[in-house]
Write an enzyme that holds these catalytic residues in place. Sequence first.
Site, PDB file in Angstrom:
ATOM      1  N   CYS A  45       0.864  -1.193   0.000  1.00 19.02           N
ATOM      2  CA  CYS A  45       0.000   0.000   0.000  1.00 19.02           C
ATOM      3  C   CYS A  45       0.895   1.235   0.000  1.00 19.02           C
ATOM      4  CB  CYS A  45      -0.905   0.012   1.238  1.00 19.02           C
ATOM      5  SG  CYS A  45      -1.724   1.605   1.477  1.00 19.02           S
ATOM      6  N   HIS A 108      -4.441   0.833   7.962  1.00 15.54           N
ATOM      7  CA  HIS A 108      -5.005   0.577   6.637  1.00 15.54           C
ATOM      8  C   HIS A 108      -6.480   0.160   6.709  1.00 15.54           C
ATOM      9  CE1 HIS A 108      -4.425  -0.503   2.349  1.00 15.54           C
ATOM     10  NE2 HIS A 108      -5.281  -1.484   2.588  1.00 15.54           N
ATOM     11  N   HIS A 161      -8.227   7.968   3.393  1.00 14.24           N
ATOM     12  CA  HIS A 161      -7.566   9.229   3.051  1.00 14.24           C
ATOM     13  C   HIS A 161      -8.528  10.140   2.296  1.00 14.24           C
ATOM     14  CE1 HIS A 161      -7.262   7.025  -0.759  1.00 14.24           C
ATOM     15  NE2 HIS A 161      -6.999   8.169  -1.371  1.00 14.24           N
ATOM     16  N   GLN A 163      -8.418  13.890  -0.345  1.00 17.47           N
ATOM     17  CA  GLN A 163      -7.531  14.622  -1.237  1.00 17.47           C
ATOM     18  C   GLN A 163      -7.834  16.112  -1.180  1.00 17.47           C
ATOM     19  OE1 GLN A 163      -6.696  12.838  -5.141  1.00 17.47           O
ATOM     20  NE2 GLN A 163      -8.425  11.499  -4.708  1.00 17.47           N
TER      21      GLN A 163
HETATM   22 ZN   LIG Z   1      -2.435   1.298   3.666  1.00 14.04          ZN
END
Ligand SMILES: [Zn+2]
Length: 342
Positions: A45, A108, A161, A163
């Site tokens: 990742c 993650h 995440h 952006q």
């Molecule tokens: Zn990750």
Amino acid sequence: MTWEERWHPLREEWVIVAAHRQDRPWSGETVSHDSDARPSYVADCYLCPGNARVSGAVNPNYDGIFVFDNDHPCVGLDAPAPAQSESSVYRNRSAQGIARVVCYSPRHDLSLALLATSEVEGLITAWQREYVDLGGRAEIDHVLIFENKGEVVGVSNPHPHCQIYATNFVFKTIETEARASQRYSDETGRTLLADVIAAEQGDGRRIVSENETAIAFLPYFARYAYEVFVAPKRACPSIAALTDTEARDLAEVLKDTVVRFDNLWQMPFPYVMPLHQAPTDGGDYRAFHFHIEFHPPLRRPHLLKYLAGPEIGGGNFLSDTSPEEKAAELRALPNTHYSLRT
Ligand SMILES: [Zn+2]
Ligand SMILES: [Zn+2]
């Protein structure tokens, strides 16, 4: 490879042409659909701590929020000067701007819905910092912070995440909202979204979550089945204007909302989540009222709301569901994430 902004003279808006990004990494199709089964660290990742990214940069062993400049930016300060457009009816210019990635957590396997409220608060602090930093630059007219969640909205990596596209133009929807807010303020002396919130509180049927200073509701005019607005009740032009108490309250309502989304079908709920904030082009945006919008593409599990003739062809939405019913569904759900219940 074409990398520039082209003006759409009929829609009167910029189109970012970023054909150089075709080689960006894609892992969306190979990941598990069930985020509960995801490991907390994945060796390949590019967002996990300590891992190398395509650019060759290595992520630090971060333990909180990690922000970095996107390795495949659609806007960049090093974007090339474009070739002159082919005809006098066409306009183009360099795709100047800054694109960043904000990792919510080193884990993650987490998502916004699985972060602790204090961690969501930390994320709000990061959003405030980025808005002030990027928006304060002369070449940046607008800071668009957004999260795409789920493979159905094309997410290329499930690591939690969002952006940031800090651009040399104001995105069309923000421009429209700013104009409507200003006109309303000129005509009434009041703030448009604050009056929307007051109307929602007066009715009550579409409120999903609420505390002292923040509120989440499915607006009267929702275009998507589960479209939800999350906003501070006070008319702040941007997230940076929130007090610490308002930021904490917003974190609580935001988390409550995404937990309800996941609980709806007991699956990670896909959405597009933009933060709508005042442009940073030097204009007067005191009438703008910062809010977060959720645009979930699903109407039912695995059933997409397809954008078709009316939406893509005409630009207006045809909604097949009632906001009152959908809000009642969300409100009736528990506010503890299903994966944490025993
Ligand atoms: Zn990750
Ligand atoms: Zn908005």
